[in-house]
Design a protein around this motif. Structure first.
Motif, PDB file in Angstrom:
ATOM      1  N   ASP A  52       2.883   6.400  -7.208  1.00 40.67           N
ATOM      2  CA  ASP A  52       1.913   6.226  -8.427  1.00 40.67           C
ATOM      3  C   ASP A  52       2.178   7.351  -9.337  1.00 40.67           C
ATOM      4  OD1 ASP A  52      -0.615   5.014  -9.031  1.00 40.67           O
ATOM      5  OD2 ASP A  52      -0.931   7.064  -9.141  1.00 40.67           O
ATOM      6  N   SER A  89       0.747  -0.981   0.068  1.00 42.66           N
ATOM      7  CA  SER A  89       0.267   0.111  -0.245  1.00 42.66           C
ATOM      8  C   SER A  89       0.938   1.329  -0.054  1.00 42.66           C
ATOM      9  CB  SER A  89      -0.921  -0.025   1.220  1.00 42.66           C
ATOM     10  OG  SER A  89      -1.754  -1.105   1.310  1.00 42.66           O
ATOM     11  N   ASP A 128      -7.597  10.083  -9.101  1.00 41.62           N
ATOM     12  CA  ASP A 128      -6.463   8.998  -8.662  1.00 41.62           C
ATOM     13  C   ASP A 128      -5.604   9.534  -7.741  1.00 41.62           C
ATOM     14  OD1 ASP A 128      -7.856   7.246 -10.086  1.00 41.62           O
ATOM     15  OD2 ASP A 128      -6.669   7.467 -11.911  1.00 41.62           O
ATOM     16  N   TYR A 156      -0.287  10.250  -9.093  1.00 43.79           N
ATOM     17  CA  TYR A 156      -0.057  11.113  -7.855  1.00 43.79           C
ATOM     18  C   TYR A 156       1.170  11.979  -8.016  1.00 43.79           C
ATOM     19  CZ  TYR A 156       0.507  12.047  -2.791  1.00 43.79           C
ATOM     20  OH  TYR A 156       0.601  12.343  -1.570  1.00 43.79           O
ATOM     21  N   THR A 158      -4.016   6.146   0.210  1.00 42.60           N
ATOM     22  CA  THR A 158      -3.579   4.473   0.216  1.00 42.60           C
ATOM     23  C   THR A 158      -2.119   4.526   0.904  1.00 42.60           C
ATOM     24  OG1 THR A 158      -4.922   4.099  -1.825  1.00 42.60           O
ATOM     25  CG2 THR A 158      -3.118   2.564  -1.158  1.00 42.60           C
ATOM     26  N   ALA A 159      -1.315   5.497   0.573  1.00 40.04           N
ATOM     27  CA  ALA A 159      -0.015   5.403   0.760  1.00 40.04           C
ATOM     28  C   ALA A 159      -0.061   5.585   2.481  1.00 40.04           C
ATOM     29  CB  ALA A 159       0.866   6.377   0.144  1.00 40.04           C
ATOM     30  N   ALA A 215      -4.447   7.590  -4.248  1.00 40.54           N
ATOM     31  CA  ALA A 215      -2.940   7.216  -3.969  1.00 40.54           C
ATOM     32  C   ALA A 215      -2.256   7.826  -2.553  1.00 40.54           C
ATOM     33  CB  ALA A 215      -2.092   7.607  -5.115  1.00 40.54           C
ATOM     34  N   SER A 247       2.081   3.225  -3.185  1.00 38.95           N
ATOM     35  CA  SER A 247       1.194   4.070  -3.944  1.00 38.95           C
ATOM     36  C   SER A 247       1.850   5.658  -3.807  1.00 38.95           C
ATOM     37  CB  SER A 247      -0.020   4.144  -3.339  1.00 38.95           C
ATOM     38  OG  SER A 247      -0.566   2.865  -3.443  1.00 38.95           O
TER      39      SER A 247
END
Length: 261
Positions: free
Chosen positions: A60, A54, A211, A63, A218-219, A215, A57
């Motif tokens: 990403d 995770s 998105d 991101y 999520t990170a 990200a 991300s």
């Protein structure tokens, strides 16, 4: 797979947690303490693996394109700092532990509902219940699949992500309950509340987060899972509950950077 109604994925998820926890409680007392310890260590290592997947991300493409190559790590750091300060001032971890303690005391007054290690109001019973409920709740409710799956369910885009999460959570609940008992079973209620609210948010929003914002969230959630892994592995008692506001701060801070850029 499309859900018949918003929230179906959350109901399935909560049901797998209940089944897994009940199975874990049924066999847990038959396992020696060293075996329970190994199970907890395995779960901690697996949580660390999920956390690592995770956390990456932060690299990403969407991101870094939105905020620049140097900003993602700083955004995650800022989110954890701001969220952690806010959470500690609000005493979120302490309040969660207090709530868990109240629930444990009430359950202890009902003979036959809980196992021998959870009955009574001893310090050990209270700590065991709190650790099981809090650790399982954070593990089941902090991960990226919780956010993305619940939003997808609310938007009518299917419950595939929550079905995957349900399988993972079911096995995790079995392993947790073998070590921590009924506290893990009570985390099913946490799943219903948290994912239910996120599903409702998906219904109301009508659109998913960009998105880049996902990200960032999520990170940030990935690093919080590292904190849970450290607790399970008995490395350090990181107050992950106090960091929960960071999940809200991360997409907001990302938007601020995008606007200022």
């Amino acid at each position: 797979m499309d859900g018949a109604f918003p929230g179906l994925g959350t109901l399935v998820n909560a049901a797998t947690v209940v089944v897994g926890a009940l199975l874990g409680m049924a066999v847990g007392h038959r396992l020696p303490e060293r075996t329970r310890s190994v199970v907890t260590d395995c779960l901690g290592l697996t949580t660390l693996l999920i956390a690592s997947l995770s956390a990456v991300s932060v690299t990403d493409a969407a991101y870094t394109s939105a905020v620049g190559t140097g900003a993602p790590v700083l955004i995650v750091l800022g989110s954890l700092l701001i969220g952690g300060i806010a959470g500690s001032l609000l005493r979120i971890e302490q309040r969660l532990e207090g709530l868990a303690g109240v629930i444990q005391i009430r359950l202890s007054r009902r003979p036959g509902l809980v196992g021998k290690e959870e009955t009574g109001q001893s310090h050990h019973a209270r700590e065991r219940f709190i650790e099981g409920w809090l650790s399982a709740t954070l593990l089941f409710c902090v991960g990226p699949l919780t956010i993305l799956g619940s939003l997808s369910d609310g938007l009518g885009r299917g419950i595939d992500q929550l079905l995957l999460k349900s399988v993972l959570d079911g096995f995790a609940a079995l392993a947790f309950a073998a070590s921590f008992g009924i506290g893990v079973l009570m985390s099913a209620a946490s799943v219903l509340v948290v994912q239910g609210l996120l599903t409702l948010a998906g219904v109301l929003l009508g659109t998913v987060l960009p998105d880049a914002h996902i990200a960032a969230l999520t990170a940030t959630g990935g690093l919080m899972l590292v904190g849970i892994a450290f607790r399970l592995l008995r490395i350090r008692e990181i107050p992950v509950g106090d960091l929960l506001p960071a999940l809200v701060i991360a997409p907001l801070l990302t938007q601020v950077v995008i606007v200022l850029r």
